[in-house]
Design an enzyme around this catalytic site. Structure first.
Site, PDB file in Angstrom:
ATOM      1  N   HIS A 121       0.862  -1.182   0.000  1.00 43.38           N
ATOM      2  CA  HIS A 121       0.000   0.000   0.000  1.00 43.38           C
ATOM      3  C   HIS A 121       0.899   1.233   0.000  1.00 43.38           C
ATOM      4  CE1 HIS A 121      -2.837   2.988   1.638  1.00 43.38           C
ATOM      5  NE2 HIS A 121      -3.816   2.166   1.314  1.00 43.38           N
ATOM      6  N   ASP A 198       3.104  -4.186   8.290  1.00 45.40           N
ATOM      7  CA  ASP A 198       1.837  -3.480   8.072  1.00 45.40           C
ATOM      8  C   ASP A 198       0.713  -4.490   8.253  1.00 45.40           C
ATOM      9  OD1 ASP A 198      -0.441  -2.275   7.091  1.00 45.40           O
ATOM     10  OD2 ASP A 198       0.428  -1.654   5.185  1.00 45.40           O
ATOM     11  N   GLN A 201      -4.414  -4.999   6.851  1.00 41.02           N
ATOM     12  CA  GLN A 201      -5.328  -5.968   6.240  1.00 41.02           C
ATOM     13  C   GLN A 201      -5.279  -7.341   6.903  1.00 41.02           C
ATOM     14  OE1 GLN A 201      -7.616  -5.180   4.083  1.00 41.02           O
ATOM     15  NE2 GLN A 201      -6.902  -3.088   3.814  1.00 41.02           N
ATOM     16  N   LYS A 224     -10.560  -0.708  10.452  1.00 38.28           N
ATOM     17  CA  LYS A 224     -10.673  -1.969   9.723  1.00 38.28           C
ATOM     18  C   LYS A 224     -10.961  -3.129  10.678  1.00 38.28           C
ATOM     19  CE  LYS A 224      -7.361  -0.289   6.269  1.00 38.28           C
ATOM     20  NZ  LYS A 224      -8.261   0.022   5.152  1.00 38.28           N
ATOM     21  N   CYS A 364      -4.679   2.364  -3.806  1.00 39.72           N
ATOM     22  CA  CYS A 364      -3.445   2.890  -3.196  1.00 39.72           C
ATOM     23  C   CYS A 364      -2.307   1.894  -3.355  1.00 39.72           C
ATOM     24  CB  CYS A 364      -3.659   3.228  -1.724  1.00 39.72           C
ATOM     25  SG  CYS A 364      -4.866   4.533  -1.447  1.00 39.72           S
TER      26      CYS A 364
END
Length: 407
Positions: A121, A198, A201, A224, A364
């Site tokens: 991302h 990261d 997700q 999220k 993104c």
């Protein structure tokens, strides 16, 4: 079958009518909806406990401080970290920028290599471009194989003695595939490099144990994870956190201030300048409690079944391209696709007319789009409130797309 989903009723917005249809929300990778339990927790805080934390000795302020630090403790539990290793931020983007500017600019040097995936991302890519340009470091990219997965050979080739930091998304927001984090960490630490994970997700779909994974940094966004927007968290291994200078300066991050000098607060507070977003921190903690009540096994099994159904249906559509390994195994939350000869924005618009909400665009992740040879794609993403009917509505309306476009 929607009535058989025991959690859908907890999400008030899903009772909404969209274009004459019940809402089929398949954009949870962008942001999840909120259960009533989270909404109630936020309202309860502002109704009964709202004050500025760490600033007052009166009872209301003490309750606000307890709510703030209690939320930190809850997030630390989620990551299997210590309380003083958790920094509250606005989102994953701010968390990754904090690492880039507080760690990257001070601990990376000319000739060092920063390894990232082409599937990152922009939030885990652009900050490292800027750091590399500022200190004279080099960005080195990992490229996935035809199935969208990183190979052992690619890791061996790109993570070398020159590597000082590896920044990787645990799950791609486009491909939905889990990175081989364990192999990456082993190779990175073997050459003395730090690992930034990261989890934007991955955190909604699987446990993230930062100690077991042995990563040095980990970031996620509350929105999220069924919690409010404008709230995120960053894990930093304590011995690294103690060495890092503040990212922002101002109130509440100081030890003492004099006319010409200042000292910083201890631990994560030196990174938390200004008044904190305690109401949404409380919502974050409530969302984690909500997920914990359901349990990882139930959530993961439910989402796997949805993805398996979606991908099985898509495999029967020869006019549709799925990006990444088109199986549910090893895939989390996300399916990205294109309808041949139809622009993704047209696909999303026609789906919306049928009450199905998906995202269309570059997500993104423009370098990944370039690597895949496309300008954009559609993305359907699931969460615990989705149902088999939601998946069927998507598949049925994809057939409608073809009819509308005269194909």
């Amino acid at each position: 079958m929607q009535q058989n989903n025991p959690w859908r009723k907890d999400f008030p917005i899903l009772a909404a009518d969209e274009n004459g249809n019940s809402l089929v929300y398949l954009d949870s990778a962008a942001t999840t909806q909120h259960p009533q339990q989270v909404l109630d927790a936020v309202v309860n805080y502002y109704t009964h406990d709202n004050a500025n934390p760490h600033r007052g000795v009166y009872e209301l302020a003490m309750r606000a401080t307890d709510a703030h630090e209690g939320a930190r403790h809850r997030v630390a539990q989620f990551f299997h970290a210590e309380d003083d290793e958790i920094i509250f931020t606005q989102n994953t983007t701010e968390s990754l920028n904090l690492v880039a500017y507080s760690y990257g600019l001070h601990f990376l040097h000319e000739g060092d290599e920063i390894v990232i995936s082409v599937a990152e991302h922009h939030s885990n890519l652009v900050p490292w471009q800027r750091v590399a340009a500022a200190v004279g470091a080099k960005l080195v990219y990992l490229y996935p194989g035809p199935d969208g997965r990183l190979t052992e050979e690619e890791l061996d080739k790109k993570i070398t003695a020159k590597t000082k930091l590896v920044a990787i998304g645990m799950v791609s927001n486009v491909l939905g595939l889990r990175a081989p984090v364990e192999a990456i960490v082993a190779r990175a630490h073997a050459v003395g490099a730090k690992v930034v994970l990261d989890c934007a997700q991955s955190a909604p779909h699987m446990p993230v144990d930062v100690k077991e994974l042995d990563v040095d940094f980990a970031a996620c966004s509350a929105h999220k994870l069924y919690a409010p927007m404008g709230m995120g968290a960053l894990y930093v291994r304590k011995e690294i956190l103690d060495q890092m200078p503040p990212f922002l300066s101002g109130g509440d991050m100081i030890g003492s201030v004099h006319e010409q000098t200042a000292t910083w607060a201890e631990g994560p507070r030196k990174f938390e300048a200004g008044t904190r977003n305690v109401g949404d921190e409380v919502g974050f903690a409530a969302a984690l409690d909500y997920m914990d009540h359901i349990g990882w096994d139930a959530m993961m099994n439910h989402e796997y079944a949805l993805l398996d159904r979606m991908l099985a249906g898509m495999r029967s559509m020869p006019w549709l391209d799925v990006y990444g390994d088109p199986r549910a195994e090893g895939r989390y939350g996300v399916v990205s696709f294109n309808v041949k000869d139809v622009h993704p924005h047209d696909v999303a618009t026609i789906l919306d007319a049928g009450g199905v909400a998906v995202r269309a665009g570059h997500h993104c992740a423009q370098p990944l789009m370039e690597y895949l040879g496309i300008g954009a794609c559609c993305r359907a993403s699931v969460a615990i409130y989705n149902t088999a009917e939601d998946v069927d509505a998507l598949l049925n309306n994809l057939e409608v797309v073809r009819k509308v476009m005269g194909l």
